[in-house]
Design an enzyme around this catalytic site. Structure first.
Site, PDB file in Angstrom:
ATOM      1  N   ARG A 146       0.828  -1.213   0.000  1.00 39.21           N
ATOM      2  CA  ARG A 146       0.000   0.000   0.000  1.00 39.21           C
ATOM      3  C   ARG A 146       0.860   1.260   0.000  1.00 39.21           C
ATOM      4  NH1 ARG A 146      -3.385  -0.572   5.055  1.00 39.21           N
ATOM      5  NH2 ARG A 146      -1.431  -1.511   5.704  1.00 39.21           N
ATOM      6  N   ASN A 160      -5.954  -2.732   1.903  1.00 36.94           N
ATOM      7  CA  ASN A 160      -5.948  -4.187   1.989  1.00 36.94           C
ATOM      8  C   ASN A 160      -7.387  -4.665   2.052  1.00 36.94           C
ATOM      9  OD1 ASN A 160      -3.165  -4.432   2.108  1.00 36.94           O
ATOM     10  ND2 ASN A 160      -3.088  -4.552   4.333  1.00 36.94           N
TER      11      ASN A 160
END
Length: 89
Positions: free
Chosen positions: A15, A33
């Protein structure tokens, strides 16, 4: 653009890596996520060239990642994002 990246992509800095590249490419949107522990989702808006580059990068990921599959869908931009954020489900 919406994308799902599947593989060993959680717990490897994916990320933060995506956010860094999205910022460099001047994209807006978010990354998070998913609950399944194998998938990261991305929504990104910007120029076609920048989105093409992000899509290419999604297949690479950071060093510890292993990308098995990337599913991408291009949609009209909403214009509703201010910057590029890491979010939670």
């Amino acid at each position: 653009m919406t994308a799902r990246i599947i593989g060993r992509v959680q717990g490897v800095g994916f990320r933060w890596w995506i956010r860094s590249h999205a910022n460099d490419l001047r994209l807006t949107g978010w990354v998070m996520n998913d609950d399944d522990e194998r998938t990261v989702s991305v929504v990104a808006e910007g120029t076609a060239e920048a989105l093409d580059e992000l899509e290419r990068l999604l297949w690479i990921g950071p060093g510890a990642a292993q990308v098995d599959r990337v599913q991408v869908r291009r949609e009209p931009a909403s214009g509703g994002f201010d910057g590029f954020a890491i979010t939670r489900p």
